[in-house]
Motif scaffolding. Structure first.
Motif, short mmCIF file in Angstrom:
data_model
loop_
_atom_site.label_atom_id
_atom_site.label_comp_id
_atom_site.label_asym_id
_atom_site.label_seq_id
_atom_site.Cartn_x
_atom_site.Cartn_y
_atom_site.Cartn_z
N VAL A 4 -7.85 -14.72 9.80
CA VAL A 4 -8.50 -14.01 8.70
C VAL A 4 -9.95 -13.71 9.05
O VAL A 4 -10.48 -12.64 8.75
CB VAL A 4 -8.41 -14.83 7.40
N SER A 5 -10.62 -14.65 9.72
CA SER A 5 -11.99 -14.41 10.14
C SER A 5 -12.07 -13.19 11.05
O SER A 5 -12.98 -12.36 10.93
CB SER A 5 -12.53 -15.65 10.88
N ALA A 6 -11.10 -13.06 11.96
CA ALA A 6 -11.08 -11.91 12.86
C ALA A 6 -10.92 -10.60 12.10
O ALA A 6 -11.48 -9.57 12.48
CB ALA A 6 -9.96 -12.07 13.88
N ARG A 7 -10.17 -10.65 10.98
CA ARG A 7 -9.96 -9.43 10.20
C ARG A 7 -11.18 -9.07 9.37
O ARG A 7 -11.22 -7.99 8.77
CB ARG A 7 -8.73 -9.60 9.30
N CYS A 8 -12.15 -9.97 9.32
CA CYS A 8 -13.40 -9.64 8.62
C CYS A 8 -14.26 -8.69 9.44
O CYS A 8 -15.28 -8.20 8.96
CB CYS A 8 -14.18 -10.91 8.30
N SER A 9 -13.89 -8.47 10.69
CA SER A 9 -14.63 -7.55 11.55
C SER A 9 -13.89 -6.21 11.57
O SER A 9 -12.72 -6.15 11.91
CB SER A 9 -14.72 -8.12 12.97
N ALA A 65 -7.99 -5.06 0.75
CA ALA A 65 -7.78 -5.37 -0.66
C ALA A 65 -7.09 -6.71 -0.82
O ALA A 65 -7.42 -7.50 -1.69
CB ALA A 65 -6.95 -4.28 -1.33
N GLU A 66 -6.12 -7.00 0.06
CA GLU A 66 -5.44 -8.29 0.03
C GLU A 66 -6.43 -9.41 0.29
O GLU A 66 -6.45 -10.43 -0.40
CB GLU A 66 -4.32 -8.34 1.07
N LEU A 67 -7.27 -9.21 1.30
CA LEU A 67 -8.25 -10.22 1.65
C LEU A 67 -9.25 -10.41 0.51
O LEU A 67 -9.61 -11.53 0.16
CB LEU A 67 -8.97 -9.82 2.93
N ALA A 68 -9.68 -9.31 -0.10
CA ALA A 68 -10.63 -9.40 -1.19
C ALA A 68 -10.07 -10.18 -2.36
O ALA A 68 -10.78 -10.91 -3.05
CB ALA A 68 -11.04 -8.00 -1.64
N SER A 69 -8.77 -10.04 -2.60
CA SER A 69 -8.16 -10.73 -3.74
C SER A 69 -8.26 -12.23 -3.59
O SER A 69 -8.33 -12.96 -4.57
CB SER A 69 -6.70 -10.32 -3.89
N ALA A 71 -4.29 -12.26 3.28
CA ALA A 71 -4.59 -13.10 2.12
C ALA A 71 -3.73 -14.35 2.12
O ALA A 71 -4.21 -15.45 1.86
CB ALA A 71 -4.35 -12.30 0.83
N ALA A 72 -2.45 -14.19 2.40
CA ALA A 72 -1.56 -15.34 2.44
C ALA A 72 -1.95 -16.27 3.57
O ALA A 72 -1.92 -17.50 3.43
CB ALA A 72 -0.12 -14.88 2.62
N ALA A 73 -2.35 -15.71 4.71
CA ALA A 73 -2.78 -16.53 5.83
C ALA A 73 -4.01 -17.33 5.48
O ALA A 73 -4.12 -18.51 5.82
CB ALA A 73 -3.06 -15.64 7.06
N PHE A 74 -4.96 -16.69 4.79
CA PHE A 74 -6.16 -17.42 4.40
C PHE A 74 -5.83 -18.55 3.44
O PHE A 74 -6.31 -19.66 3.58
CB PHE A 74 -7.17 -16.48 3.72
N ALA A 75 -4.98 -18.26 2.45
CA ALA A 75 -4.61 -19.29 1.48
C ALA A 75 -3.95 -20.49 2.17
O ALA A 75 -4.24 -21.63 1.87
CB ALA A 75 -3.68 -18.71 0.42
N ALA A 76 -3.08 -20.18 3.14
CA ALA A 76 -2.39 -21.26 3.88
C ALA A 76 -3.40 -22.01 4.74
O ALA A 76 -3.35 -23.23 4.85
CB ALA A 76 -1.28 -20.68 4.73
N GLY A 77 -4.30 -21.28 5.37
CA GLY A 77 -5.26 -21.91 6.26
C GLY A 77 -6.23 -22.80 5.53
O GLY A 77 -6.61 -23.87 6.01
N LEU A 78 -6.65 -22.38 4.34
CA LEU A 78 -7.60 -23.18 3.58
C LEU A 78 -6.97 -24.46 3.09
O LEU A 78 -7.62 -25.49 2.97
CB LEU A 78 -8.13 -22.36 2.39
N GLY A 79 -5.66 -24.41 2.88
CA GLY A 79 -4.96 -25.62 2.46
C GLY A 79 -5.18 -25.89 0.99
O GLY A 79 -5.14 -27.04 0.56
N ALA A 109 -5.90 -24.03 11.09
CA ALA A 109 -7.09 -23.45 11.70
C ALA A 109 -6.78 -22.09 12.30
O ALA A 109 -7.62 -21.18 12.30
CB ALA A 109 -7.65 -24.40 12.75
N GLU A 110 -5.57 -21.93 12.83
CA GLU A 110 -5.17 -20.65 13.44
C GLU A 110 -5.14 -19.55 12.38
O GLU A 110 -5.59 -18.42 12.63
CB GLU A 110 -3.80 -20.81 14.07
N ALA A 111 -4.61 -19.87 11.19
CA ALA A 111 -4.57 -18.87 10.12
C ALA A 111 -5.97 -18.51 9.65
O ALA A 111 -6.27 -17.34 9.39
CB ALA A 111 -3.73 -19.39 8.96
N VAL A 112 -6.84 -19.51 9.54
CA VAL A 112 -8.22 -19.25 9.13
C VAL A 112 -8.92 -18.36 10.15
O VAL A 112 -9.62 -17.40 9.79
CB VAL A 112 -8.99 -20.57 8.95
#
Length: 209
Positions: free
Chosen positions: A22-27, A182-186, A201-209, A16-19
């Motif tokens: 990434v959410s914070a980086r969407c701002s 760009a990483e996040l978009a990928s 991007a790696a954080a999101f992938a890890a957070g999503l599981g 959840a922390e990684a997700v």
């Protein structure tokens, strides 16, 4: 990472922390320059037109990123709820496994005395307790498997929402904003990449599981 010793597997992978990160980086905020004061003519008009288009594009990107952040925030909350549920099931499973180990010893001891009439009832009671504990543990493990199924199904729905047609239409714009975006978009939009995702991007992938 929680070690689910009682369950024997992790039914709710993800961070959840990684997700949330990434959410914070969407701002983000991009300051669009204005046409310098005193500059007039065709070139100035052309620049003004282009800057107006950039402002419009950025507004659309911000709207899409806010939508992505809302999806991610919701998933982070679900992830935490699921992990709390998994931890509660694991605690029950740990207690049941401990009691079951004791019940096995009781069955063995009662079996050794089975020839004695007073011990016969004790043997039946020990076996009954053992069987009850096995059934209760099976129920807990069944709940954990259902939780895992629902958790992975929800993760799939989250990924599908983030890869919606509306979001995909903004892939090129997002990719051009910055290396981090760009990483996040990928990951969020399925844009082609030439290397393994890093950072957000790696954080999101890890957070999503």
């Amino acid at each position: 990472m929680t070690d689910y010793r009682g369950l024997g597997f992790d039914p709710v992978p993800g961070s959840a922390e990684a997700v949330a990160a990434v959410s914070a980086r969407c701002s983000f905020d991009v300051v669009v320059p204005r046409v310098p004061d005193g500059w007039t003519g065709a070139a100035a008009d052309g620049l003004a037109t282009r800057l107006a288009a950039v402002v419009s594009e950025l507004a659309e990107v911000r709207r899409a990123m806010r939508g992505a952040a809302e999806v991610l925030d919701s998933w982070a909350t679900t992830l935490l709820d699921n992990q709390r549920r998994a931890e509660e099931l694991d605690r029950r499973a740990v207690r049941l496994r401990r009691d079951l180990a004791e019940a096995v010893d009781e069955v063995d001891q009662a079996g050794a005395l089975a020839g004695l009439a007073p011990a016969h009832a004790e043997a039946h009671a020990a076996v009954a307790r053992h069987d009850d504990l096995v059934g209760r543990l099976d129920e807990v493990l069944g709940e954990a498997r259902l939780l895992a199924r629902d958790h992975h199904a929800e993760a799939g729905r989250v990924a599908a929402r983030l890869r919606s047609e509306e979001a995909s239409a903004l892939s090129d714009t997002l990719t051009g904003l910055s290396a981090a975006t760009a990483e996040l978009a990928s990951v969020l939009l399925g844009a082609p990449v030439t290397a393994a995702p890093r950072g957000a991007a790696a954080a999101f992938a890890a957070g999503l599981g």
